[in-house]
Design a protein around this motif. Structure first.
Motif, PDB file in Angstrom:
ATOM      1  N   LEU A   1       0.782  -1.235   0.000  1.00  0.00           N
ATOM      2  CA  LEU A   1       0.000   0.000   0.000  1.00  0.00           C
ATOM      3  C   LEU A   1       0.813   1.283   0.000  1.00  0.00           C
ATOM      4  O   LEU A   1       0.306   2.326  -0.443  1.00  0.00           O
ATOM      5  N   GLU A   2       2.042   1.243   0.493  1.00  0.00           N
ATOM      6  CA  GLU A   2       2.794   2.480   0.693  1.00  0.00           C
ATOM      7  C   GLU A   2       3.899   2.649  -0.349  1.00  0.00           C
ATOM      8  O   GLU A   2       4.313   1.695  -1.004  1.00  0.00           O
ATOM      9  N   SER A   3       4.378   3.886  -0.442  1.00  0.00           N
ATOM     10  CA  SER A   3       5.452   4.211  -1.382  1.00  0.00           C
ATOM     11  C   SER A   3       6.787   3.716  -0.852  1.00  0.00           C
ATOM     12  O   SER A   3       6.928   3.383   0.334  1.00  0.00           O
ATOM     13  N   ASN A   4       7.777   3.660  -1.723  1.00  0.00           N
ATOM     14  CA  ASN A   4       9.125   3.257  -1.309  1.00  0.00           C
ATOM     15  C   ASN A   4       9.698   4.214  -0.271  1.00  0.00           C
ATOM     16  O   ASN A   4      10.454   3.802   0.614  1.00  0.00           O
ATOM     17  N   TYR A   5       9.356   5.491  -0.385  1.00  0.00           N
ATOM     18  CA  TYR A   5       9.840   6.484   0.587  1.00  0.00           C
ATOM     19  C   TYR A   5       9.328   6.153   1.984  1.00  0.00           C
ATOM     20  O   TYR A   5      10.089   6.129   2.952  1.00  0.00           O
ATOM     21  N   ASN A   6       8.015   5.890   2.097  1.00  0.00           N
ATOM     22  CA  ASN A   6       7.439   5.567   3.401  1.00  0.00           C
ATOM     23  C   ASN A   6       7.991   4.254   3.951  1.00  0.00           C
ATOM     24  O   ASN A   6       8.150   4.101   5.163  1.00  0.00           O
ATOM     25  N   GLN A   7       8.283   3.326   3.065  1.00  0.00           N
ATOM     26  CA  GLN A   7       8.881   2.071   3.509  1.00  0.00           C
ATOM     27  C   GLN A   7      10.264   2.310   4.112  1.00  0.00           C
ATOM     28  O   GLN A   7      10.626   1.707   5.130  1.00  0.00           O
ATOM     29  N   GLY A   8      11.042   3.184   3.494  1.00  0.00           N
ATOM     30  CA  GLY A   8      12.363   3.495   4.022  1.00  0.00           C
ATOM     31  C   GLY A   8      12.300   4.176   5.375  1.00  0.00           C
ATOM     32  O   GLY A   8      13.076   3.847   6.291  1.00  0.00           O
ATOM     33  N   VAL A   9      11.383   5.121   5.535  1.00  0.00           N
ATOM     34  CA  VAL A   9      11.218   5.806   6.825  1.00  0.00           C
ATOM     35  C   VAL A   9      10.787   4.809   7.899  1.00  0.00           C
ATOM     36  O   VAL A   9      11.319   4.801   9.015  1.00  0.00           O
ATOM     37  N   TYR A  10       9.850   3.949   7.546  1.00  0.00           N
ATOM     38  CA  TYR A  10       9.395   2.935   8.501  1.00  0.00           C
ATOM     39  C   TYR A  10      10.546   2.003   8.891  1.00  0.00           C
ATOM     40  O   TYR A  10      10.713   1.655  10.067  1.00  0.00           O
ATOM     41  N   GLY A  11      11.333   1.578   7.907  1.00  0.00           N
ATOM     42  CA  GLY A  11      12.434   0.670   8.190  1.00  0.00           C
ATOM     43  C   GLY A  11      13.436   1.253   9.164  1.00  0.00           C
ATOM     44  O   GLY A  11      13.893   0.569  10.089  1.00  0.00           O
ATOM     45  N   LEU A  12      13.783   2.524   8.982  1.00  0.00           N
ATOM     46  CA  LEU A  12      14.742   3.166   9.879  1.00  0.00           C
ATOM     47  C   LEU A  12      14.178   3.314  11.283  1.00  0.00           C
ATOM     48  O   LEU A  12      14.843   3.001  12.281  1.00  0.00           O
ATOM     49  N   VAL A  13      12.933   3.769  11.385  1.00  0.00           N
ATOM     50  CA  VAL A  13      12.313   3.970  12.698  1.00  0.00           C
ATOM     51  C   VAL A  13      12.106   2.637  13.409  1.00  0.00           C
ATOM     52  O   VAL A  13      12.346   2.512  14.619  1.00  0.00           O
ATOM     53  N   ALA A  14      11.676   1.613  12.663  1.00  0.00           N
ATOM     54  CA  ALA A  14      11.435   0.303  13.278  1.00  0.00           C
ATOM     55  C   ALA A  14      12.723  -0.305  13.808  1.00  0.00           C
ATOM     56  O   ALA A  14      12.736  -0.936  14.876  1.00  0.00           O
ATOM     57  N   ASN A  15      13.829  -0.137  13.075  1.00  0.00           N
ATOM     58  CA  ASN A  15      15.108  -0.670  13.544  1.00  0.00           C
ATOM     59  C   ASN A  15      15.544  -0.003  14.840  1.00  0.00           C
ATOM     60  O   ASN A  15      16.149  -0.642  15.708  1.00  0.00           O
ATOM     61  N   LEU A  16      15.240   1.280  14.987  1.00  0.00           N
ATOM     62  CA  LEU A  16      15.593   1.979  16.219  1.00  0.00           C
ATOM     63  C   LEU A  16      14.653   1.603  17.352  1.00  0.00           C
ATOM     64  O   LEU A  16      15.075   1.359  18.476  1.00  0.00           O
ATOM     65  N   GLY A  17      13.358   1.534  17.045  1.00  0.00           N
ATOM     66  CA  GLY A  17      12.360   1.330  18.085  1.00  0.00           C
ATOM     67  C   GLY A  17      12.343  -0.069  18.670  1.00  0.00           C
ATOM     68  O   GLY A  17      11.881  -0.270  19.797  1.00  0.00           O
ATOM     69  N   SER A  18      12.833  -1.058  17.927  1.00  0.00           N
ATOM     70  CA  SER A  18      12.768  -2.442  18.409  1.00  0.00           C
ATOM     71  C   SER A  18      14.067  -2.913  19.034  1.00  0.00           C
ATOM     72  O   SER A  18      14.231  -4.113  19.268  1.00  0.00           O
ATOM     73  N   LEU A  19      14.987  -2.006  19.316  1.00  0.00           N
ATOM     74  CA  LEU A  19      16.274  -2.411  19.873  1.00  0.00           C
ATOM     75  C   LEU A  19      16.117  -3.120  21.215  1.00  0.00           C
ATOM     76  O   LEU A  19      16.725  -4.164  21.459  1.00  0.00           O
ATOM     77  N   VAL A  20      15.293  -2.549  22.114  1.00  0.00           N
ATOM     78  CA  VAL A  20      15.136  -3.136  23.445  1.00  0.00           C
ATOM     79  C   VAL A  20      14.530  -4.528  23.347  1.00  0.00           C
ATOM     80  O   VAL A  20      14.957  -5.466  24.021  1.00  0.00           O
TER      81      VAL A  20
END
Length: 325
Positions: free
Chosen positions: A259-278
């Motif tokens: 459903l989403e653009s490649n740009y939104n996928q990239g933003v999600y990927g970066l944020v998810a990698n940071l947010g799931s560290l713990v």
């Protein structure tokens, strides 16, 4: 004789510590390298690795091997003795099936993605990278029988070392190719994934050579007996659970790709990698160590007092338990 409860706790504690050290070392290095990678890539390019290629690799590996990893942990030593050679023979007799199953799943997943990519106008480089990720997944699956045997022997340190080396190599290759070459990002991520899978395979091949030198990988008969068929039945149940786990764990990425653009996928990927560290640092080692230890020992004859901890965890984490009124 069944191991004592203190042995169970020792295995869990030791496994948790080793996996925790591996996770911390890996995440510290990869977190720093991923930040450097993100600085040199557009969000669209970063999304290829963090979402689309990750989803391809995870789908192939989880559907192909998760049932075998969980089910083969139920394989036990012969009663009254440490029968490592017998366990190895049973593991190999069953786990070789992961290769043809993995090949079929890899071909299906990569074929579907390449077919849909051609309809959506993706570049040739993207399609080549998809095929390369399928090949990398198959490389990693070739090490699976030895990985499973290592797990049955509770060798957490070996797994931690190989996984850490593979992840560091993957990040290093990615960063090096980005800085030193003008390759298409899809080719860079594919090369890094192939390098990571090659390290995993090389690590377990060295382990296999060690086992051969100790005469621990001898299989006298490849014909399945009643216990092997029971193990295959358990593997089938866990394979169904693996499909459910895939949808629950990666459902958001499936939705993003659809459903989403490649740009939104990239933003999600970066944020998810940071947010799931713990979560990845703490809960993943706990889950892996506990599941392996309980799977290896709960099948032995245990006294009621020894079964308290596994039973409590099953009741605590069972999603189908009744809630109090």
């Amino acid at each position: 004789m069944a191991p004592h409860a203190s042995d169970h706790l020792h295995v869990m504690a030791s496994g948790f510590a080793k996996l925790m050290v591996s996770q911390v070392a890996t995440r510290l290095v990869t977190f720093s390298m991923n930040l450097l990678v993100a600085r040199h890539l557009s969000p669209e390019a970063y999304g290829l690795s963090a979402v689309q290629f990750h989803l391809i690799t995870t789908t192939i590996l989880l559907l192909s091997r998760e049932g075998f990893r969980r089910g083969c942990l139920r394989i036990q030593e012969s009663a009254g003795k440490k029968d490592a050679a017998g366990v190895a023979a049973r593991v190999l007799r069953v786990s070789w099936l992961v290769l043809p199953i993995g090949a079929a799943v890899s071909a299906a997943v990569c074929g579907l993605v390449v077919w849909s990519a051609s309809d959506q106008g993706h570049t040739l480089e993207y399609q080549q990278a998809v095929i390369a990720h399928g090949a990398a997944a198959m490389l990693e699956l070739c090490s699976e029988p030895l990985y499973i045997y290592s797990s049955t022997q509770l060798e957490f340190g070996r797994r931690a070392g190989i996984d850490t080396a593979a992840m560091i190599i993957k990040c290093s290759v990615t960063l090096l190719l980005i800085l030193k070459t003008a390759w298409h990002p899809a080719h860079i991520f594919a090369a890094a994934q192939l390098a990571s899978s090659a390290v995993v395979l090389a690590g377990y091949l060295c382990y296999g050579a060690l086992l051969v030198s100790q005469d621990c990988l001898k299989v006298n008969s490849w014909q399945w007996d009643a216990e092997d068929r029971q193990t295959l039945n358990i593997i089938g149940h866990f394979a169904v659970q693996a499909a459910e786990k895939l949808l629950l764990a990666e459902g958001s990425k499936f939705a993003l790709v659809a459903l989403e653009s490649n740009y939104n996928q990239g933003v999600y990927g970066l944020v998810a990698n940071l947010g799931s560290l713990v979560v990845r640092l703490l809960f993943t080692p706990v889950e892996e160590a506990a599941f392996t230890a309980f799977s290896r020992y709960v099948m032995h004859s245990m006294s009621a007092s020894q079964a308290v901890v596994p039973g409590a965890c099953i009741l605590l984490f069972n999603p189908h338990r009744r809630q109090p009124a």
